[in-house]
Scaffold this motif. Sequence first.
Motif, PDB file in Angstrom:
ATOM      1  N   MET A   1       0.835  -1.178   0.000  1.00  0.00           N
ATOM      2  CA  MET A   1       0.000   0.000   0.000  1.00  0.00           C
ATOM      3  C   MET A   1       0.884   1.247   0.000  1.00  0.00           C
ATOM      4  SD  MET A   1      -2.986   0.852   2.685  1.00  0.00           S
ATOM      5  CE  MET A   1      -3.041   2.494   3.320  1.00  0.00           C
ATOM      6  N   THR A   2       0.638   2.147  -0.923  1.00  0.00           N
ATOM      7  CA  THR A   2       1.429   3.367  -0.978  1.00  0.00           C
ATOM      8  C   THR A   2       0.770   4.446  -0.130  1.00  0.00           C
ATOM      9  OG1 THR A   2       0.257   4.172  -2.921  1.00  0.00           O
ATOM     10  CG2 THR A   2       2.242   2.845  -3.308  1.00  0.00           C
ATOM     11  N   ARG A   3       1.579   5.317   0.389  1.00  0.00           N
ATOM     12  CA  ARG A   3       1.079   6.416   1.205  1.00  0.00           C
ATOM     13  C   ARG A   3       0.903   7.643   0.331  1.00  0.00           C
ATOM     14  NH1 ARG A   3       3.788   6.302   7.101  1.00  0.00           N
ATOM     15  NH2 ARG A   3       2.665   4.478   7.761  1.00  0.00           N
ATOM     16  N   ASP A   4      -0.078   8.446   0.676  1.00  0.00           N
ATOM     17  CA  ASP A   4      -0.298   9.706  -0.015  1.00  0.00           C
ATOM     18  C   ASP A   4       0.279  10.813   0.849  1.00  0.00           C
ATOM     19  OD1 ASP A   4      -1.623   8.600  -2.183  1.00  0.00           O
ATOM     20  OD2 ASP A   4      -3.554   8.673  -1.177  1.00  0.00           O
ATOM     21  N   TYR A   5       1.319  11.448   0.329  1.00  0.00           N
ATOM     22  CA  TYR A   5       1.988  12.501   1.071  1.00  0.00           C
ATOM     23  C   TYR A   5       1.456  13.857   0.664  1.00  0.00           C
ATOM     24  CZ  TYR A   5       5.289   8.941   2.506  1.00  0.00           C
ATOM     25  OH  TYR A   5       5.842   7.827   3.045  1.00  0.00           O
ATOM     26  N   ILE A   6       1.598  14.806   1.583  1.00  0.00           N
ATOM     27  CA  ILE A   6       1.186  16.179   1.341  1.00  0.00           C
ATOM     28  C   ILE A   6       2.085  17.082   2.180  1.00  0.00           C
ATOM     29  CG2 ILE A   6      -0.549  16.222   3.182  1.00  0.00           C
ATOM     30  CD1 ILE A   6      -2.333  17.839   1.188  1.00  0.00           C
ATOM     31  N   THR A   7       2.317  18.289   1.711  1.00  0.00           N
ATOM     32  CA  THR A   7       3.095  19.235   2.502  1.00  0.00           C
ATOM     33  C   THR A   7       2.212  19.799   3.607  1.00  0.00           C
ATOM     34  OG1 THR A   7       2.506  21.137   1.128  1.00  0.00           O
ATOM     35  CG2 THR A   7       4.492  19.901   0.499  1.00  0.00           C
ATOM     36  N   ARG A   8       2.810  20.379   4.604  1.00  0.00           N
ATOM     37  CA  ARG A   8       2.057  20.995   5.701  1.00  0.00           C
ATOM     38  C   ARG A   8       1.135  22.088   5.147  1.00  0.00           C
ATOM     39  NH1 ARG A   8       0.688  19.383  10.233  1.00  0.00           N
ATOM     40  NH2 ARG A   8       2.758  18.597  10.606  1.00  0.00           N
ATOM     41  N   THR A   9       1.634  22.884   4.202  1.00  0.00           N
ATOM     42  CA  THR A   9       0.839  23.957   3.595  1.00  0.00           C
ATOM     43  C   THR A   9      -0.352  23.395   2.842  1.00  0.00           C
ATOM     44  OG1 THR A   9       2.851  25.277   3.347  1.00  0.00           O
ATOM     45  CG2 THR A   9       0.941  25.951   2.047  1.00  0.00           C
ATOM     46  N   GLY A  10      -0.144  22.346   2.077  1.00  0.00           N
ATOM     47  CA  GLY A  10      -1.231  21.722   1.330  1.00  0.00           C
ATOM     48  C   GLY A  10      -2.287  21.137   2.249  1.00  0.00           C
ATOM     49  N   TRP A  11      -1.859  20.491   3.347  1.00  0.00           N
ATOM     50  CA  TRP A  11      -2.795  19.922   4.303  1.00  0.00           C
ATOM     51  C   TRP A  11      -3.630  21.032   4.933  1.00  0.00           C
ATOM     52  CZ3 TRP A  11      -4.243  20.060   9.383  1.00  0.00           C
ATOM     53  CH2 TRP A  11      -5.018  18.985   9.829  1.00  0.00           C
ATOM     54  N   GLN A  12      -2.972  22.146   5.276  1.00  0.00           N
ATOM     55  CA  GLN A  12      -3.687  23.257   5.904  1.00  0.00           C
ATOM     56  C   GLN A  12      -4.699  23.878   4.937  1.00  0.00           C
ATOM     57  OE1 GLN A  12      -3.425  24.031   9.235  1.00  0.00           O
ATOM     58  NE2 GLN A  12      -5.284  25.155   8.739  1.00  0.00           N
ATOM     59  N   MET A  13      -4.361  23.926   3.648  1.00  0.00           N
ATOM     60  CA  MET A  13      -5.306  24.456   2.660  1.00  0.00           C
ATOM     61  C   MET A  13      -6.563  23.583   2.584  1.00  0.00           C
ATOM     62  SD  MET A  13      -2.728  25.841  -0.354  1.00  0.00           S
ATOM     63  CE  MET A  13      -3.869  25.336  -1.594  1.00  0.00           C
ATOM     64  N   LEU A  14      -6.399  22.277   2.596  1.00  0.00           N
ATOM     65  CA  LEU A  14      -7.548  21.371   2.585  1.00  0.00           C
ATOM     66  C   LEU A  14      -8.361  21.502   3.875  1.00  0.00           C
ATOM     67  CD1 LEU A  14      -6.084  18.096   1.030  1.00  0.00           C
ATOM     68  CD2 LEU A  14      -7.452  19.859  -0.096  1.00  0.00           C
ATOM     69  N   ARG A  15      -7.678  21.617   4.999  1.00  0.00           N
ATOM     70  CA  ARG A  15      -8.355  21.790   6.293  1.00  0.00           C
ATOM     71  C   ARG A  15      -9.142  23.101   6.313  1.00  0.00           C
ATOM     72  NH1 ARG A  15     -10.674  18.882   9.249  1.00  0.00           N
ATOM     73  NH2 ARG A  15     -12.069  20.544   9.699  1.00  0.00           N
ATOM     74  N   ASP A  16      -8.536  24.177   5.777  1.00  0.00           N
ATOM     75  CA  ASP A  16      -9.210  25.477   5.717  1.00  0.00           C
ATOM     76  C   ASP A  16     -10.439  25.421   4.818  1.00  0.00           C
ATOM     77  OD1 ASP A  16      -7.282  26.481   7.421  1.00  0.00           O
ATOM     78  OD2 ASP A  16      -6.189  27.564   5.855  1.00  0.00           O
ATOM     79  N   GLU A  17     -10.329  24.692   3.701  1.00  0.00           N
ATOM     80  CA  GLU A  17     -11.476  24.545   2.805  1.00  0.00           C
ATOM     81  C   GLU A  17     -12.620  23.833   3.519  1.00  0.00           C
ATOM     82  OE1 GLU A  17     -12.922  22.437  -1.357  1.00  0.00           O
ATOM     83  OE2 GLU A  17     -10.805  22.273  -0.788  1.00  0.00           O
ATOM     84  N   ALA A  18     -12.310  22.759   4.231  1.00  0.00           N
ATOM     85  CA  ALA A  18     -13.340  22.020   4.961  1.00  0.00           C
ATOM     86  C   ALA A  18     -13.974  22.905   6.036  1.00  0.00           C
ATOM     87  CB  ALA A  18     -12.753  20.756   5.585  1.00  0.00           C
ATOM     88  N   ASP A  19     -13.158  23.654   6.763  1.00  0.00           N
ATOM     89  CA  ASP A  19     -13.688  24.555   7.790  1.00  0.00           C
ATOM     90  C   ASP A  19     -14.596  25.616   7.181  1.00  0.00           C
ATOM     91  OD1 ASP A  19     -12.452  23.236   9.858  1.00  0.00           O
ATOM     92  OD2 ASP A  19     -10.763  24.640   9.992  1.00  0.00           O
ATOM     93  N   HIS A  20     -14.185  26.197   6.056  1.00  0.00           N
ATOM     94  CA  HIS A  20     -14.989  27.222   5.387  1.00  0.00           C
ATOM     95  C   HIS A  20     -16.331  26.650   4.929  1.00  0.00           C
ATOM     96  CE1 HIS A  20     -16.208  30.508   2.818  1.00  0.00           C
ATOM     97  NE2 HIS A  20     -16.356  29.636   1.838  1.00  0.00           N
ATOM     98  N   LEU A  21     -16.288  25.474   4.340  1.00  0.00           N
ATOM     99  CA  LEU A  21     -17.533  24.847   3.887  1.00  0.00           C
ATOM    100  C   LEU A  21     -18.462  24.565   5.057  1.00  0.00           C
ATOM    101  CD1 LEU A  21     -16.245  22.348   1.180  1.00  0.00           C
ATOM    102  CD2 LEU A  21     -17.615  24.395   0.790  1.00  0.00           C
ATOM    103  N   TRP A  22     -17.919  24.043   6.149  1.00  0.00           N
ATOM    104  CA  TRP A  22     -18.749  23.643   7.283  1.00  0.00           C
ATOM    105  C   TRP A  22     -19.265  24.841   8.076  1.00  0.00           C
ATOM    106  CZ3 TRP A  22     -21.523  19.734   8.396  1.00  0.00           C
ATOM    107  CH2 TRP A  22     -22.022  19.565   9.684  1.00  0.00           C
ATOM    108  N   ARG A  23     -18.418  25.823   8.316  1.00  0.00           N
ATOM    109  CA  ARG A  23     -18.781  26.937   9.194  1.00  0.00           C
ATOM    110  C   ARG A  23     -19.454  28.108   8.482  1.00  0.00           C
ATOM    111  NH1 ARG A  23     -15.675  26.360  14.114  1.00  0.00           N
ATOM    112  NH2 ARG A  23     -14.077  24.786  13.803  1.00  0.00           N
ATOM    113  N   THR A  24     -19.155  28.291   7.197  1.00  0.00           N
ATOM    114  CA  THR A  24     -19.656  29.472   6.497  1.00  0.00           C
ATOM    115  C   THR A  24     -20.615  29.119   5.366  1.00  0.00           C
ATOM    116  OG1 THR A  24     -17.557  30.571   6.995  1.00  0.00           O
ATOM    117  CG2 THR A  24     -18.958  31.587   5.324  1.00  0.00           C
ATOM    118  N   ARG A  25     -20.136  28.355   4.415  1.00  0.00           N
ATOM    119  CA  ARG A  25     -20.911  28.110   3.201  1.00  0.00           C
ATOM    120  C   ARG A  25     -22.149  27.260   3.451  1.00  0.00           C
ATOM    121  NH1 ARG A  25     -22.895  30.243  -0.548  1.00  0.00           N
ATOM    122  NH2 ARG A  25     -23.190  29.061  -2.431  1.00  0.00           N
TER     123      ARG A  25
END
Length: 157
Positions: A1-25
Amino acid sequence: MTRDYITRTGWQMLRDEADHLWRTRRPAVVRALADAAAEGDRSENAEYIYRKKELREIDRRLRYLGRRLDELVVADARPDDPGRIFFGARVTLIDDAEREHVYRIVGADETDAATGAISLNSPVARALLGRSAGDTVAVTLPGGLAEFEILAVEYPG
């Protein structure tokens, strides 16, 4: 099984998108949907139908982001040999036509052609991994074979 890597910045962008969708949109769409539902006949209410569809799309994206954020591995450690190319490196190349290209090797979820962020799984990134400045690499691209000379390797942040 291969792992899917992401940079800290990329992870934070996805987390911010999820937060924006859940809390605002999502709350805004739910309010608009309730207003449209209060107007009466829902079968011919375009606003109601549109908002239901929009809410489904937001919920679908939230489910995807939730699963994806759990699966991703944040790779933000600097390599032991910063002169070699590994995940997260910003690489400056020059091609046969003397054109300079700057790429950053990132996870598949954060690729962006406009900024030069290429996937770890792309042909160019696979050819560059483990190489150093001064090396020449040949890469098979859709347009044919291309040769690049590595000018510089750096790790931002």
